[in-house]
Design a protein around this motif. Sequence first.
Motif, PDB file in Angstrom:
ATOM      1  N   ILE A  42      10.039  19.349  88.920  1.00 35.66           N
ATOM      2  CA  ILE A  42      10.072  18.197  89.826  1.00 35.66           C
ATOM      3  C   ILE A  42       8.678  17.889  90.357  1.00 35.66           C
ATOM      4  O   ILE A  42       8.228  16.730  90.361  1.00 35.66           O
ATOM      5  CB  ILE A  42      11.055  18.468  90.981  1.00 35.66           C
ATOM      6  N   CYS A 279      13.120  11.592  87.555  1.00 37.57           N
ATOM      7  CA  CYS A 279      12.794  12.990  87.819  1.00 37.57           C
ATOM      8  C   CYS A 279      14.054  13.849  87.811  1.00 37.57           C
ATOM      9  O   CYS A 279      14.054  14.958  87.281  1.00 37.57           O
ATOM     10  CB  CYS A 279      12.088  13.106  89.161  1.00 37.57           C
ATOM     11  N   ALA A 283      14.800  17.077  85.506  1.00 40.69           N
ATOM     12  CA  ALA A 283      15.100  18.362  86.137  1.00 40.69           C
ATOM     13  C   ALA A 283      16.481  18.875  85.743  1.00 40.69           C
ATOM     14  O   ALA A 283      16.707  20.089  85.678  1.00 40.69           O
ATOM     15  CB  ALA A 283      14.991  18.229  87.654  1.00 40.69           C
TER      16      ALA A 283
END
Length: 404
Positions: A42, A279, A283
């Motif tokens: 992240i 993101c 992740a």
Amino acid sequence: MLDVQKIRKDFPILNRTVNGKPLIYFDNAATSQTPQQVIDVIVDYYSNYNANIHRGVHSLSQEATDAYEQARNKIQKHFNAKQSHEIIYTAGTTHSINLVANGFSSLLKKGDEIIVSALEHHSNIVPWQMFCERTGATLKVIPMNENGELILSDYDALLNENTKLVFVNHISNALGTINPIEYIIEKAHAAGAAVLVDGAQSCPHLKPDVQALDVDFYVCSAHKICGPTGVGMLYGKEEWLNKLPPYQGGGEMIAEVSFEKTTYAGLPHKFEAGTPNICGGIAFGAALDYMNAIGFENIAEYENELLAYGTAELQKIEGLKIYGTAKEKTSVISFNVGTIHPYDIGTILDKMGIAVRTGHHCAQPIMDFYKIPGTIRASFMFYNTKEEIDAFIVALKKAIMMLS
């Protein structure tokens, strides 16, 4: 065998204290914790290649697009979907279910029937009630028994030529019951119905194979699987996803737009309007990498040990009643102690650094079945220990003494 102490070092939050006590985190069924390896992914995204995807020719956009689509491929491989475009990024399980419910609103009509189970989370009840209000379809319920198991003979009796859809969770969030979804899917298909399985609680503990299950839709959230909040997955068979209309309109989900008419993009983009949680998607893939490196067979074996140990220790406490005693269940224990309100016990446990969930767990029909306001729920993950369970038992006994 798992090296639990080594694994625990991957989770920074497990080093903190709460109210001056070492944190014992037993609320994993609500949200699992995040390892440093996923946190690093992240941070790397926002530090080095934060950009919008699919639309830019510049380097950052290309890098972000590649990472996002590589994560989709990881999710496809993890769940053994036939095609990567059968994996739709969503905001989570609830979003995924609502997407499917919205799509089927244009395909079903009055007189059609849909089936849910008595063990469902509100996220797999309320969208279908709204669906029935829009379409005139009828909602039917597979009942449960005192052990927290579905009564399959009643399910068989509910199925008929009017049954179009069946919705059931893989594992109950409130009781930990592992439902026989293979049987449920096979019977539904024999009746000509499609099946959606809510995998929010199963994916942290099992590794579902959507092709082997022959399930039509499977949904889950990353935050239950050591990933971030706000991102999840809808798996759908290509033939079904092509039948469903888009859920939202906007950028990315179009092929051509004019003021006279818009044509839609192909899969998966038809269902991914607007700028996604880029993101979060990346992740999500990193979280699956982390858990696969540990191994889901190892995870299941260890968590079953925790479940057996925790259950045995809790059963030694006078007046304590466990709800959900199915033969097949995962590492969730819901219980009450006498007439003490679960919220009161949960509050005192928090003062001792122990995080449990109290209430109806977004599964109010289950609580109504047992005629209780809610339960205390302790849910374990592979980074928990028997020593933490021992400390929990000591703290629980103190709380009971204070409230009795």
